[in-house]
Design a protein around this motif. Structure first.
Motif, PDB file in Angstrom:
ATOM      1  N   ASP A  96       1.339  -1.077   0.341  1.00 27.05           N
ATOM      2  CA  ASP A  96      -0.254  -0.518   0.014  1.00 27.05           C
ATOM      3  C   ASP A  96       0.926   1.348  -0.448  1.00 27.05           C
ATOM      4  O   ASP A  96       1.967   0.946   0.201  1.00 27.05           O
ATOM      5  N   ALA A  97       0.111   2.518   0.001  1.00 25.60           N
ATOM      6  CA  ALA A  97       0.760   3.916  -0.005  1.00 25.60           C
ATOM      7  C   ALA A  97       1.528   4.023   0.971  1.00 25.60           C
ATOM      8  O   ALA A  97       3.053   4.375   0.983  1.00 25.60           O
ATOM      9  N   ALA A  98       0.886   3.747   2.241  1.00 28.14           N
ATOM     10  CA  ALA A  98       1.934   4.100   3.121  1.00 28.14           C
ATOM     11  C   ALA A  98       3.402   3.163   2.963  1.00 28.14           C
ATOM     12  O   ALA A  98       4.025   3.500   3.990  1.00 28.14           O
ATOM     13  N   THR A  99       3.231   1.960   2.838  1.00 30.38           N
ATOM     14  CA  THR A  99       4.379   1.710   3.059  1.00 30.38           C
ATOM     15  C   THR A  99       5.278   1.593   1.724  1.00 30.38           C
ATOM     16  O   THR A  99       6.527   1.731   2.655  1.00 30.38           O
ATOM     17  N   LEU A 100       4.497   2.104   0.719  1.00 35.44           N
ATOM     18  CA  LEU A 100       5.603   2.724   0.139  1.00 35.44           C
ATOM     19  C   LEU A 100       6.149   3.116   0.641  1.00 35.44           C
ATOM     20  O   LEU A 100       7.813   3.933   0.682  1.00 35.44           O
TER      21      LEU A 100
ATOM     22  N   GLU B 270       6.527  10.920  -3.541  1.00 37.54           N
ATOM     23  CA  GLU B 270       5.598  10.532  -3.143  1.00 37.54           C
ATOM     24  C   GLU B 270       4.666   9.014  -4.088  1.00 37.54           C
ATOM     25  O   GLU B 270       4.324   9.180  -4.807  1.00 37.54           O
ATOM     26  N   PRO B 271       5.526   8.185  -3.491  1.00 35.73           N
ATOM     27  CA  PRO B 271       4.843   6.547  -3.669  1.00 35.73           C
ATOM     28  C   PRO B 271       3.216   6.403  -4.221  1.00 35.73           C
ATOM     29  O   PRO B 271       2.588   6.403  -2.802  1.00 35.73           O
ATOM     30  N   GLU B 272       2.904   5.710  -5.303  1.00 39.07           N
ATOM     31  CA  GLU B 272       1.237   5.176  -5.083  1.00 39.07           C
ATOM     32  C   GLU B 272       0.959   4.289  -5.055  1.00 39.07           C
ATOM     33  O   GLU B 272       0.257   4.067  -3.901  1.00 39.07           O
ATOM     34  N   ARG B 273       2.153   3.748  -6.124  1.00 39.64           N
ATOM     35  CA  ARG B 273       1.923   2.100  -6.374  1.00 39.64           C
ATOM     36  C   ARG B 273       3.221   1.650  -6.799  1.00 39.64           C
ATOM     37  O   ARG B 273       4.384   2.438  -7.197  1.00 39.64           O
ATOM     38  N   HIS B 274       2.659   0.337  -7.143  1.00 48.54           N
ATOM     39  CA  HIS B 274       3.954  -0.915  -7.770  1.00 48.54           C
ATOM     40  C   HIS B 274       3.505  -1.534  -8.998  1.00 48.54           C
ATOM     41  O   HIS B 274       2.400  -1.494  -9.038  1.00 48.54           O
ATOM     42  N   SER B 275       4.365  -2.115  -9.726  1.00 41.82           N
ATOM     43  CA  SER B 275       4.070  -2.926 -10.496  1.00 41.82           C
ATOM     44  C   SER B 275       4.188  -4.602 -10.296  1.00 41.82           C
ATOM     45  O   SER B 275       4.718  -4.225  -9.129  1.00 41.82           O
ATOM     46  N   LEU B 276       3.592  -5.157 -10.489  1.00 41.06           N
ATOM     47  CA  LEU B 276       3.813  -6.975 -10.150  1.00 41.06           C
ATOM     48  C   LEU B 276       5.305  -6.947  -9.949  1.00 41.06           C
ATOM     49  O   LEU B 276       6.489  -6.780 -11.120  1.00 41.06           O
ATOM     50  N   PHE B 277       5.295  -7.817  -8.951  1.00 40.55           N
ATOM     51  CA  PHE B 277       6.329  -8.342  -9.152  1.00 40.55           C
ATOM     52  C   PHE B 277       7.215  -9.282 -10.837  1.00 40.55           C
ATOM     53  O   PHE B 277       6.085 -10.004 -10.318  1.00 40.55           O
ATOM     54  N   ARG B 278       7.917  -9.179 -11.427  1.00 39.97           N
ATOM     55  CA  ARG B 278       8.521 -10.571 -12.357  1.00 39.97           C
ATOM     56  C   ARG B 278       9.835 -10.190 -11.872  1.00 39.97           C
ATOM     57  O   ARG B 278      10.673  -9.799 -12.056  1.00 39.97           O
ATOM     58  N   GLY B 279      10.428 -11.516 -12.355  1.00 40.88           N
ATOM     59  CA  GLY B 279      11.940 -12.221 -12.047  1.00 40.88           C
ATOM     60  C   GLY B 279      12.051 -13.618 -12.910  1.00 40.88           C
ATOM     61  O   GLY B 279      10.894 -13.773 -14.104  1.00 40.88           O
ATOM     62  N   ASN B 280      12.976 -14.189 -12.230  1.00 39.42           N
ATOM     63  CA  ASN B 280      12.896 -15.252 -12.646  1.00 39.42           C
ATOM     64  C   ASN B 280      13.622 -16.484 -11.553  1.00 39.42           C
ATOM     65  O   ASN B 280      13.629 -16.063 -10.769  1.00 39.42           O
ATOM     66  N   TRP B 281      13.842 -17.505 -11.880  1.00 45.69           N
ATOM     67  CA  TRP B 281      13.581 -18.420 -10.352  1.00 45.69           C
ATOM     68  C   TRP B 281      14.974 -19.499 -10.966  1.00 45.69           C
ATOM     69  O   TRP B 281      15.474 -19.460 -13.127  1.00 45.69           O
ATOM     70  N   GLN B 282      15.745 -19.952 -10.267  1.00 46.66           N
ATOM     71  CA  GLN B 282      16.339 -21.705 -10.748  1.00 46.66           C
ATOM     72  C   GLN B 282      16.345 -22.838  -9.710  1.00 46.66           C
ATOM     73  O   GLN B 282      16.391 -22.665  -8.840  1.00 46.66           O
ATOM     74  N   ARG B 283      16.673 -23.757 -10.040  1.00 43.61           N
ATOM     75  CA  ARG B 283      17.130 -24.494  -9.256  1.00 43.61           C
ATOM     76  C   ARG B 283      18.392 -24.673  -8.381  1.00 43.61           C
ATOM     77  O   ARG B 283      19.031 -24.710  -9.350  1.00 43.61           O
ATOM     78  N   ALA B 284      18.206 -24.282  -7.196  1.00 41.61           N
ATOM     79  CA  ALA B 284      19.763 -24.580  -6.245  1.00 41.61           C
ATOM     80  C   ALA B 284      20.438 -25.855  -6.027  1.00 41.61           C
ATOM     81  O   ALA B 284      21.477 -26.321  -5.942  1.00 41.61           O
TER      82      ALA B 284
END
Length: 177
Positions: A71-75, A83-97
């Motif tokens: 939420d904006a208060a946390t941001l 003045e943060p208001e929102r964020h995008s989806l978190f996108r990225g990658n995974w790999q087997r350790a």
């Protein structure tokens, strides 16, 4: 940071979507668990569901999407210089350790009230699946960058470990009339 906030934000890690992916292997199968699929998590502090994630790919690596609302208060607490208001989806990658352990990195862009990039949030996590391949133990960390920083080449302006937590593989609940 607001009490309970770290627990909520910490739970924001992990996930996977089962679109045409074979059933998860059992841990003792020699290969280890499959990571692909959908995952769902509850905030142990608030008692509410607060994140979902999806992993695609095959074998030892793939793409990863984490959906959680900060939420904006946390941001504002994380990015107090704008003045943060929102964020995008978190996108990225995974790999087997190794057999049942996976490493993920996901990134989201934080936007201000004018819809201009203000910063970058990065979550790195180690996700370990249990012997059923349906419960994941998540050990996450958070890194914050300014919008003009390169998270692959530069040091974050802030980093912290997040609370370890669990995620659960989503399954099909057949329709019953």
């Amino acid at each position: 940071m607001k009490a309970g906030l770290s627990g909520w934000f910490l739970t924001a890690i992990a996930g996977v979507v089962m679109l045409g992916v074979p059933a998860p292997s059992e841990a003792g199968s020699g290969q280890g668990c499959q990571f692909q699929g959908s995952w769902f998590g509850f905030n142990s502090v608030s008692g509410y569901a607060d994140w979902m994630s999806a992993a695609g790919g095959a074998g030892h690596f793939g793409n990863y999407t984490l959906e959680v609302v900060v939420d904006a208060a946390t941001l504002k607490a994380l990015f107090p210089f704008g003045e943060p208001e929102r964020h995008s989806l978190f996108r990225g990658n995974w790999q087997r350790a190794d057999g049942n352990t996976f490493e993920i990195t996901v990134i989201a862009i934080v936007y201000d009230t004018s819809d201009q990039p203000l910063g970058i949030m990065q979550i790195n996590a180690r996700d370990t699946l249990d012997s059923t391949c349906n419960t994941m133990y998540i050990e996450p960390e958070l890194k914050l960058y300014l919008a003009n920083q390169d998270p692959f080449e530069e040091d974050p302006f802030f980093e912290m470990p997040l609370t370890h937590h669990y995620g659960h593989r989503m399954s099909v609940d057949p329709y019953a009339e």
